[in-house]
Every structure is written in C-alpha cells, then in structure tokens.
Write a protein that holds these residues in place. Structure first.
Motif, PDB file in Angstrom:
ATOM      1  N   LEU A 248       0.830  -1.216   0.000  1.00 38.90           N
ATOM      2  CA  LEU A 248       0.000   0.000   0.000  1.00 38.90           C
ATOM      3  C   LEU A 248       0.857   1.254   0.000  1.00 38.90           C
ATOM      4  O   LEU A 248       0.535   2.237  -0.665  1.00 38.90           O
ATOM      5  N   SER A 249       1.956   1.208   0.752  1.00 33.66           N
ATOM      6  CA  SER A 249       2.845   2.369   0.796  1.00 33.66           C
ATOM      7  C   SER A 249       3.547   2.589  -0.530  1.00 33.66           C
ATOM      8  O   SER A 249       3.709   3.727  -0.977  1.00 33.66           O
ATOM      9  N   GLU A 250       3.943   1.498  -1.175  1.00 33.49           N
ATOM     10  CA  GLU A 250       4.672   1.620  -2.434  1.00 33.49           C
ATOM     11  C   GLU A 250       3.785   2.086  -3.584  1.00 33.49           C
ATOM     12  O   GLU A 250       4.239   2.855  -4.442  1.00 33.49           O
ATOM     13  N   ASN A 251       2.535   1.639  -3.621  1.00 35.25           N
ATOM     14  CA  ASN A 251       1.679   2.027  -4.742  1.00 35.25           C
ATOM     15  C   ASN A 251       0.914   3.330  -4.497  1.00 35.25           C
ATOM     16  O   ASN A 251       0.128   3.759  -5.344  1.00 35.25           O
ATOM     17  N   GLY A 252       1.127   3.970  -3.353  1.00 37.12           N
ATOM     18  CA  GLY A 252       0.511   5.274  -3.086  1.00 37.12           C
ATOM     19  C   GLY A 252      -0.865   5.224  -2.462  1.00 37.12           C
ATOM     20  O   GLY A 252      -1.421   6.286  -2.124  1.00 37.12           O
ATOM     21  N   ASP A 253      -1.431   4.033  -2.285  1.00 37.24           N
ATOM     22  CA  ASP A 253      -2.780   3.957  -1.717  1.00 37.24           C
ATOM     23  C   ASP A 253      -2.809   4.409  -0.265  1.00 37.24           C
ATOM     24  O   ASP A 253      -3.817   4.974   0.203  1.00 37.24           O
ATOM     25  N   LEU A 254      -1.737   4.189   0.455  1.00 38.46           N
ATOM     26  CA  LEU A 254      -1.697   4.605   1.858  1.00 38.46           C
ATOM     27  C   LEU A 254      -1.781   6.123   1.972  1.00 38.46           C
ATOM     28  O   LEU A 254      -2.472   6.650   2.854  1.00 38.46           O
TER      29      LEU A 254
ATOM     30  N   LYS B  73      -3.215   8.079  -0.218  1.00 38.65           N
ATOM     31  CA  LYS B  73      -4.571   8.481  -0.616  1.00 38.65           C
ATOM     32  C   LYS B  73      -5.547   8.338   0.549  1.00 38.65           C
ATOM     33  O   LYS B  73      -6.415   9.206   0.746  1.00 38.65           O
ATOM     34  N   ILE B  74      -5.409   7.270   1.307  1.00 39.63           N
ATOM     35  CA  ILE B  74      -6.281   7.101   2.479  1.00 39.63           C
ATOM     36  C   ILE B  74      -5.987   8.184   3.503  1.00 39.63           C
ATOM     37  O   ILE B  74      -6.904   8.719   4.148  1.00 39.63           O
TER      38      ILE B  74
ATOM     39  N   LEU C  78      -7.355  12.702   6.816  1.00 44.32           N
ATOM     40  CA  LEU C  78      -6.530  13.546   7.688  1.00 44.32           C
ATOM     41  C   LEU C  78      -6.045  14.793   6.990  1.00 44.32           C
ATOM     42  O   LEU C  78      -4.940  15.274   7.251  1.00 44.32           O
ATOM     43  N   THR C  79      -6.842  15.373   6.077  1.00 41.11           N
ATOM     44  CA  THR C  79      -6.485  16.649   5.470  1.00 41.11           C
ATOM     45  C   THR C  79      -6.666  17.746   6.506  1.00 41.11           C
ATOM     46  O   THR C  79      -7.709  17.857   7.147  1.00 41.11           O
ATOM     47  N   HIS C  80      -5.647  18.580   6.661  1.00 47.13           N
ATOM     48  CA  HIS C  80      -5.708  19.642   7.667  1.00 47.13           C
ATOM     49  C   HIS C  80      -4.787  20.775   7.263  1.00 47.13           C
ATOM     50  O   HIS C  80      -3.908  20.624   6.410  1.00 47.13           O
ATOM     51  N   THR C  81      -4.999  21.917   7.887  1.00 50.93           N
ATOM     52  CA  THR C  81      -4.170  23.090   7.612  1.00 50.93           C
ATOM     53  C   THR C  81      -2.793  22.893   8.211  1.00 50.93           C
ATOM     54  O   THR C  81      -2.663  22.496   9.371  1.00 50.93           O
ATOM     55  N   GLU C  82      -1.785  23.170   7.395  1.00 49.15           N
ATOM     56  CA  GLU C  82      -0.422  23.009   7.886  1.00 49.15           C
ATOM     57  C   GLU C  82      -0.102  24.142   8.854  1.00 49.15           C
ATOM     58  O   GLU C  82      -0.341  25.308   8.585  1.00 49.15           O
ATOM     59  N   CYS C  83       0.455  23.772   9.997  1.00 46.31           N
ATOM     60  CA  CYS C  83       0.895  24.750  10.988  1.00 46.31           C
ATOM     61  C   CYS C  83       2.407  24.662  11.126  1.00 46.31           C
ATOM     62  O   CYS C  83       3.012  23.617  10.884  1.00 46.31           O
ATOM     63  N   SER C  84       2.985  25.788  11.521  1.00 47.99           N
ATOM     64  CA  SER C  84       4.418  25.761  11.799  1.00 47.99           C
ATOM     65  C   SER C  84       4.644  24.878  13.015  1.00 47.99           C
ATOM     66  O   SER C  84       4.171  25.166  14.107  1.00 47.99           O
ATOM     67  N   ILE C  85       5.359  23.815  12.809  1.00 50.27           N
ATOM     68  CA  ILE C  85       5.514  22.832  13.877  1.00 50.27           C
ATOM     69  C   ILE C  85       6.433  23.333  14.969  1.00 50.27           C
ATOM     70  O   ILE C  85       6.172  23.168  16.151  1.00 50.27           O
ATOM     71  N   GLN C  86       7.536  24.010  14.587  1.00 52.39           N
ATOM     72  CA  GLN C  86       8.514  24.444  15.569  1.00 52.39           C
ATOM     73  C   GLN C  86       8.413  25.951  15.793  1.00 52.39           C
ATOM     74  O   GLN C  86       8.230  26.733  14.864  1.00 52.39           O
ATOM     75  N   ILE C  87       8.573  26.352  17.033  1.00 54.10           N
ATOM     76  CA  ILE C  87       8.636  27.774  17.374  1.00 54.10           C
ATOM     77  C   ILE C  87       9.998  28.306  16.971  1.00 54.10           C
ATOM     78  O   ILE C  87      11.025  27.668  17.196  1.00 54.10           O
ATOM     79  N   ASN C  88      10.015  29.524  16.396  1.00 53.62           N
ATOM     80  CA  ASN C  88      11.275  30.125  15.997  1.00 53.62           C
ATOM     81  C   ASN C  88      11.902  30.804  17.195  1.00 53.62           C
ATOM     82  O   ASN C  88      11.500  31.897  17.613  1.00 53.62           O
ATOM     83  N   GLN C  89      12.861  30.231  17.793  1.00 51.68           N
ATOM     84  CA  GLN C  89      13.568  30.807  18.928  1.00 51.68           C
ATOM     85  C   GLN C  89      14.615  31.805  18.421  1.00 51.68           C
ATOM     86  O   GLN C  89      15.190  31.646  17.350  1.00 51.68           O
TER      87      GLN C  89
END
Length: 934
Positions: free
Chosen positions: A801-807, A809-810, A815-826
C-alpha cells in the motif's frame, strides 16, 4: 610358593562347575567357548520385524562362514517374538536371558525397549537395538542400551528444518500415544522452538484405537488454523491416518503432510504398492534413514530374494531396518572378537538380588549376570567398521555418527528424492558423504531442496495455515474513541466502524490472496477513551484475535502480541501556548551572538593594524603624526565593512592580506543581512515551555490523552509526578485546559502523539504550537496474537500500500488539515555564532601572521646592514658600566624604531651611500699598500 598358588587358582577356574561357561586367554584358543549365544527380541509379524528376521539370520550365517572372524567360534541366534506387547516382550526377555546370552539384539518397539533395558542393566548384557528410536533411551539411565540405528532426535530436527525452509511456523502433530510417539514429538517441539516455530496442537491416539476414533481426531484438527500435519505413528497402522484424511478431503490443495520414516519403511517392504494406497499418499513428504549406495550394500540387495531364511514370505519385505539389523550382528561379532582377544571371558554368575522366595515359581535364580558385560560394552562403544548401512561408530553420546535422512516426495506410483538432511550441513541436494570432507555449513543460504509436488497436485508450497474452519470469523477489537474520531469511530453501517485506521486495514486485507472472515467488536464504553494497554492485553489473552486502530507499537506491548509493519509514523511532542515576540530597538544586534560580535570587531582592528604595518614605510597615506596614523588604522579597519576604504595599498603583502579580509567581510555581511531579514520578516514566537526538558524541571500541570501510553511513559520513564498529569479525552478538553493554564486548574502544556497534535493544531487554527523536538519515535500498527501468520501477510500488504501510493490516498481522505508551523522560531535559532565562521577567521589570521613574519625578517636584514661602524667599535673596545649598558640597549631600540619608521626610499638611499663609502675606503687601503717599500 607364589607360582604354586597361581597354578592352583588357574586349575580351579578351569574345572569349577556352574561358574563359567568357558574361559580362556589370548594365548590359548582352546579355552575360548565354542558357541556364543546372541539373543534377538522383536515382533516377527510386522513391517520392521519381517525385514529384520531374514537379515539377522543371514548375518549369523555370514559371520559363522567367515574364517577371519571369531576364529571358529560359532554364533548362535536365540530368537523370541515380542508380538507387539510390552508384557509378552518382558516375559520373552527373561526367558532369553536364561540362555546366558552375551548380547541381545532388538527390540524394535521403544516401549518394550524401556522395559527390557532394566533387565539388561541388572544382568549386564549389552542391548543392540536396530529399531527402538525413542530419543530418551539414550539417557544415562540405560547404560547397556546401544542404538544401532539413528535416533528420532535427529529425525525431528530434520522435520524442523523442513518446516523452517518453507517458511511455516506452526504444525499439528499426529502421533501414537506411547513412548515412541510422545518422546519423538517432544523433541520436535524443542526443535521447532529453536526455529521460532511451535506445535500448535498435539493430536494423540492409542495404538488400539479404531478407525472411527482416528476419523474424529482428524475432524477436530481440520477445524484448526494450521495445515501442516506431522504424522509420527507405527508403520503397521499408519495408513489408517491417510485413509481417514482422504475421506475428509484433507489430502487436497493447501494441506501439507510430513511423515516420519515409518511410511517409507512400509512402502519399501512392499514389492508393489497397489494404486489405491498410492492415491492416498499423493503429495506427502516423508523421511527415510539414509544409507550410502556402497558395493557392500548392493551385493546384499542382490542376495535378498535368494536368502534361504525368508521362507515363503515372498520377494518383498526389505526396508532400511534390515540393514541395521544385519550390521547389529556384525557389530556384536567384531566386539566379541576384540573382547576375547583381549583376555575377556564369557562367564556368568548368580545375582544375589534374584532369589525365589515364599514359594515363588518365577525361577529367577536361573538368570545369571554376564561377568564380562561391562568390558564388552566398552568394546562395542569403541568398535569402528563399515557395514551395510554405512560407518558403524559411536560418538560420545553413544549415537551413531553421521545421522542422515532421505527426503522423499510421494507422487505418481512411487517416491522421488527431493534432497537430503544430515547433521553436518542440514538440508542439501548433495549426498551427505560428499559433504563430510567440507566444513559444516548450516546457514540459510546453503539450504536447498528440489521442488516438490504437494497435495492437490500443486507445485507451489502451501501457505500452511487457514482461518479456523469452525464457523467463527476473526474477532477484531476496535477502540471506541471519544475524540479524534477521524482515526476510528463507531458507525451505523453493517461494518460497524469507520475511520482512517479501518480503511488502511480493509485495504491491506483486500490485497491478501485469500478471504479473511472478520467481525469488528468495539472496545470501550464510549464515555472515555479505552486503555490501549488493556486492549492489547485482551488480544494476548485470546479474547480477541486482533486489534485494529491507532495502537502505538511500544516495548511492553510487543512482549505479549505481534504487530504488523507500522502504517503511520508517530512520536510524542509537547504543545504549549505561545505569544508573538515584537521587535525592539536592539534587534539589529540579534543576528550575531556576543562572541561573534567580539571576534569580528577584534579582527577588524587586527587586520587594520597589520595593513598599517605593511604599508607604513612605503605608502604616504599611512604616514603622518601618531594621532593621524591611529585614526587611519581605525578608519581603514571599519571602512572595509562597507568596502569604502579610501586608502590604497601598494605593497604586495598588504594587498594579499586585504584581499583575504575583504572576502571574509563579504561572507559576514551577507550572513548578517540574511539573518536580520529573517528576524524582521518572520513571525517570532516564544513560550515559557521550551521543550520536554523544561517541562520536566517545572512544577506545572501536564495534559495527556485519556488511554494513551503517554501517561505511563511520563511517570515511569521521565519520573514526572503522577499528581501533575491531567487526562483529557478530546480536542475540546485540550483547548479548555490550555486556555485555563496550570494555575487555574488547567495545564501548561500537552504531551501527545504527533498525528493527534497535527489535527488539534489544525482545528485551533494554529493558535498553539509544538515546542522543542519530537522526543520519542514510534509508529502505529495492528496487533495480533503471538506467532500469528496473518500479521506477517498484512505487513507485506501494508508495504505494498505504501509503495503504490494507496496509503497516502487514504491519509489524504481522512486527515487533510491546515499546515501549521511545527517548531517555534527561537531567537537563538536565528543567531549566527562563531562556529559557523571560525574557518574564515583562521585563514585570515594565518595570512596576517605570515605577512608580518616576512615583513619583520626583511626589516631585520636591512637593519643589520645599516648598523653604524662607530657604534660597533664602541661596543668592542670600551667596557661599559651597567647604567651605560641600559643606555646602549635603549639607544639601540630607539635607533631600530627610528629605522623602522623611516621611509623605504630613505632606507635604500642610506644603504646605497654606505656601500659607496665602504668601496672608497677599500680603494684607499689598497693604494697605500702598493706605494710602501718592500
């Protein structure tokens, strides 16, 4: 006197009646017995006994007809039929012992051998068994038992290697419930365990069970998961197993049947096996004790049909046990010859333990102890010769050396050999004797077998297992979550559940080449998230067959269940409230650290001073009053930052230093500009919690998801007080706790897995951020009971599933969501430190030092040539005082500084004038000498 006593003792030993059957020594053959009795105990009317009887009698004839063996002593065979009965076998053993035998051959039954071994132990008569293969008979409890065939210990390890070769893990053992069957299967269990396999079920039956009970037993095992059946039974009744299996359609595609050597022994003993019997055995893999095809064996095989002792038994009846029985007699003959030649006596004595008391009629007093039994036993253990079955020699464990087996595949009208097994190199397509001269090699890459035909005429090795055919689908536990229902949640559809994890599992199941009946069962009451540790534990306790959901693979869980390949990467992160950092009036200083600013300023001054030194003597722009020169150094140094210096450099060394320094300044300027731009344009965030370390050192409350492994990890691994941790069930609870803060009963930060945090940050429109780094690495997988074959197949499907891209797609579906800045800029992350530039500073510093060194050397050379003559004469002719010495030193230093401060052109003119004066003085001196009288 001593010689006279020895003569009397010898005469008593010879003529004393009832003590010895015969006596002798190596020098007088007349004292040796003329006849030596050998006993034989086995079931004559059996597959093994039918082959052993003519072989034993032929061996006795061959020994007696060979003048090179035993020097004319006749071997006489005393044969008793045990009739497949332990009781009768014991009685026959006692009767045969009354014949004062020196060696007993047999029995074929391991159960009877256990009983008779106690008898021979008491009477010290070696027992040579050609058919009792129970591994436990080799124990120290039976010192007089010697096996002249190979133990089932090696046969079971051969089966374990075959199971491992085809990638199977579980087998069902079908065996006769006696010493032979139980102990052999016990060794098989140990051998499989070393290969990470196991016996999933032991199906035992009594030797006297009717076919109906065998049929019921096969019906039971057919409902189980494993399709690998190992059949370890007696050759006389073993075909009943396959007859019942054929009736139940268990000899079809997908089944694997492995039979021990009983089956080839049965087939070999029949001249022609009828087609109905062969149809029962199509696709069966069987083992047969291997015997090399030597000329000795071929000559014996050619005699088999003509052996006079076979009587009317027909041309059949031969199997490998005939060879071992024949070799047993020759083993006894060779050992007896050595025994007698070494001075052994065939003598017997009464056993004081065996007495007929209280009117007993058992006649135990007629049983005698063989006085030379221990010596003969040691001789047997050290005997080494080549027999029909190969080399006859015992190892330290009293087993025959070089155990080996043929691996047969039954198909058509006979059996085809697909390989060999030997204790030397395990599975191979090369005969074992060809490998004994090479180093042992049991690596997985060296194991080979030819292709086999399996039941159902399939050439592809069966998978070896199916879902239990008992009407019950796979029981799959699914966590009944309260929050984050995108991963898994209850549904009103017939399936009953939905979510990202369910879709991944269903997609993987659909890739399997077989159907998987399944039913989903919710785990939890729906009011709070269930404990995932409890969920995994219920799988290990067989309440569920598997668990599907957002289950993290952690160490304590892998100890009790098997996980598939991870289908989602995960790890613990910290989420905390953050605030924006506004720019200050000192923001322009932030691109560099304090150390970087200090070193940069120092190098500006250092390079300016070096260039001034190199240019001062030849460049008028670097000359003038001291105040002006000092200002020049500072101005030139810092003007290079903007490449706006107005002074020109004329010396080669000065230009070299300046070029290198301008390159360094270019790099520093570019880096400063980029860092300052980032600080001024990128949003700067800060938080009181910098990561997991600052969270541990604080005393504020921490939030974790209800049911997550994060609670145990924080308490047990990071030693955080349990009172500081608050369990939260859904994203709304996360939001409320973070808004309240730790002092108001909320939390200062939340520790949870990255997939949950990404959804949470997206749902809050990125009002919160992760701080620090992800401090654990793990993944999500599906949990199965230990040694589940389905877990292995699903792991392969997940990779597909990982190799053919189906994973992916699921993932995008749920789990589509708005990307947030993961790390705080110190701030510290944007500051440039000295470690990024020390190489440039080093190169520039080396260039400056080399330039100064060359300059000083050049100036010193000029100064030595410029030193005045009057100063030199003064130093040579006058002895100065201490005060005058200091005056001279200070004068010399002042003169040197004045010399260095002079222009280069002036110095050159002075040196030119000095050279001219010296030339004139030399000329006058020469003329004066020429005009003087001689």
């Amino acid at each position: 006197m001593k010689g006279f006593l020895l003569i009397l003792l010898s005469l008593w030993l010879i003529w004393s009646p009832g003590v010895f059957c015969g006596s002798g020594n190596t020098s007088s053959s007349s004292l040796k017995p003329k006849v030596v009795h050998i006993g034989a105990l086995f079931t004559v009317n059996s597959v093994i006994g039918g082959a052993a009887k003519p072989a034993l009698e032929a061996a006795i004839d061959d020994v007696n007809n060979d003048p090179n063996v035993l020097n004319g002593i006749e071997l006489k065979l005393v044969l008793k039929d045990t009739n497949c009965s332990g009781f009768i076998g014991t009685m026959e053993a006692l009767q045969i012992m009354q014949s004062d035998i020196v060696v007993a051959v047999g029995p074929q039954s391991s159960g009877i051998a256990h009983v008779i071994s106690h008898v021979v132990n008491e009477l010290q008569v070696p027992l040579l068994s050609f058919g009792a293969t129970d591994p436990t008979l080799a124990s120290l409890q039976f010192p007089y038992f010697l096996r002249t065939t190979h133990s089932d210990y090696f046969q079971m390890y051969a089966i374990a290697d075959i199971v491992d070769y085809y990638g199977w893990r579980e087998v069902i053992a079908i065996f006769v419930d006696d010493d032979y069957g139980r102990n052999g299967i016990s060794v098989l269990g140990d051998a499989l365990a070393k290969k990470r396999g196991k016996i999933s079920y032991k199906a035992a039956f009594s030797p006297d069970d009717p076919v109906s009970k065998i049929n019921d037993l096969l019906v039971k095992v057919n409902l189980m998961e494993s399709r690998i059946f190992v059949v370890h039974v007696n050759p006389d009744s073993g075909l009943n197993i396959f007859s019942a299996a054929n009736t139940l359609n268990m000899m079809s595609d997908g089944y694997v049947w492995i039979a021990t050597d009983w089956l080839p022994s049965y087939l070999d003993s029949r001249e022609a096996v009828d087609s109905d019997t062969m149809n029962l055995l199509q696709g069966v893999v069987a083992l047969r004790r291997y015997t090399p095809d030597t000329d000795l064996k071929k000559r014996f095989m050619s005699r088999w049909n003509d052996l006079k002792h076979k009587g009317s038994s027909g041309p059949g009846g031969f199997n490998s046990y005939a060879l071992y029985a024949y070799d047993s007699v020759w083993l006894a003959a060779h050992a007896l010859e050595v025994f007698l030649n070494e001075g052994g006596n065939v003598s017997f004595s009464d056993d004081p333990k065996l007495r007929d008391t209280n009117g007993s009629t058992l006649n135990l007093s007629s049983l005698h102890v063989f006085n030379g039994g221990q010596q003969l036993l040691q001789t047997l253990l050290h005997t080494n010769f080549t027999g029909l079955s190969g080399q006859i020699q015992f190892d330290q464990q009293r087993d025959l050396i070089h155990p080996a087996f043929d691996i047969l595949n039954i198909g058509g009208t006979g059996a085809q050999r697909i390989g060999f097994w030997s204790n030397h190199s395990h599975l191979s397509t090369v005969p074992p004797e060809n490998l004994y001269t090479k180093p042992p090699n049991i690596s997985s890459g060296s194991q080979h077998l030819y292709d086999a035909i399996w039941p159902g005429e399939s050439s592809k090795p069966p998978r070896g297992w199916v879902f239990p055919n008992n009407g019950q689908p796979l029981r799959i536990a699914v966590p009944n979550r309260v929050g984050y229902k995108e991963f898994v949640s209850k549904d009103n559809s017939p399936q009953g559940v939905k979510g990202y994890c369910i879709d991944v599992f269903e997609a993987a199941i659909n890739l399997l080449p077989y159907a998987v009946p399944r039913t989903y069962m919710l785990f939890g009451d729906g009011t709070k998230n269930p404990s995932y540790n409890d969920l995994v534990y219920q799988v290990s306790q067989n309440k569920y067959d598997a668990a599907v959901g957002d289950i993290t693979i952690v160490t304590n869980r892998t100890k009790i269940v098997d996980f598939t390949q991870p289908y989602m990467e995960s790890g613990l992160v910290v989420v905390a409230p953050v605030k924006e950092v506004k720019s200050s009036q000192w923001t322009f200083l932030k691109p560099f650290t304090k150390e970087m600013w200090f070193v940069t300023a120092a190098f500006f001054l250092f390079v300016g001073a070096v260039v001034w030194i190199l240019e001062h003597r030849i460049n008028p722009e670097f000359r003038g009053p001291p105040r002006q020169q000092l200002m020049t150094i500072f101005w030139f140094s810092f003007s290079t930052m903007f490449f706006s210096h107005r002074e020109n450099t004329v010396s080669a060394l000065g230009r070299l230093v300046l070029i290198i320094w301008l390159f360094v300044v270019l790099i520093i300027n570019s880096s400063y500009t980029a860092s300052l731009t980032s600080i001024l344009t990128v949003q700067q965030l800060t938080s009181g919690i910098q990561g997991i370390d600052s969270l541990i050192s604080s005393s504020e409350n921490i939030g974790v998801q209800d049911g997550s492994f994060a609670l145990n990890y924080l308490v047990e691994e990071l030693n955080i007080a349990r009172s500081r941790i608050i369990q939260l069930k859904d994203p709304e609870a996360y939001l409320r706790a973070l808004n309240l803060g730790s002092k108001a009963g909320g939390v200062a930060a939340i520790v949870d897995e990255l997939p949950y945090i990404e959804l949470f940050l997206s749902s809050t429109k990125c009002l919160y951020h992760t701080v620090g780094q992800e401090f654990t690495k793990s993944g999500w997988g599906f949990a199965f009971q230990r040694d589940s074959s389905l877990a292995i197949d699903l792991s392969t499907a997940i990779l597909q599933l990982s190799e053919n891209g189906d994973l992916q797609k699921i993932h995008n579906k749920w789990l589509t969501h708005t990307e947030c800045s993961i790390q705080i800029n110190q701030e510290e992350d944007n500051q440039l430190d000295l470690s990024s530039f020390w190489g440039l500073f080093l190169i520039c510093g080396i260039a400056c030092v080399l330039a100064l060194t060359f300059f000083c050397y050049r100036v010193s050379s000029q100064y030595r040539r410029f030193s005045p003559e009057d100063e030199e004469s003064e130093l040579v002719d006058i002895e100065p005082s201490r005060s005058s010495r200091r005056s001279i030193r200070s004068t010399s230093f002042k003169n040197m500084m004045d010399f260095v401060d002079k222009k280069e052109a002036v110095i050159k003119e002075m040196l030119k004038r000095k050279n001219s004066n010296e030339s004139k003085q030399t000329g006058h001196g020469t003329n004066g000498q020429a005009s003087s009288p001689t």
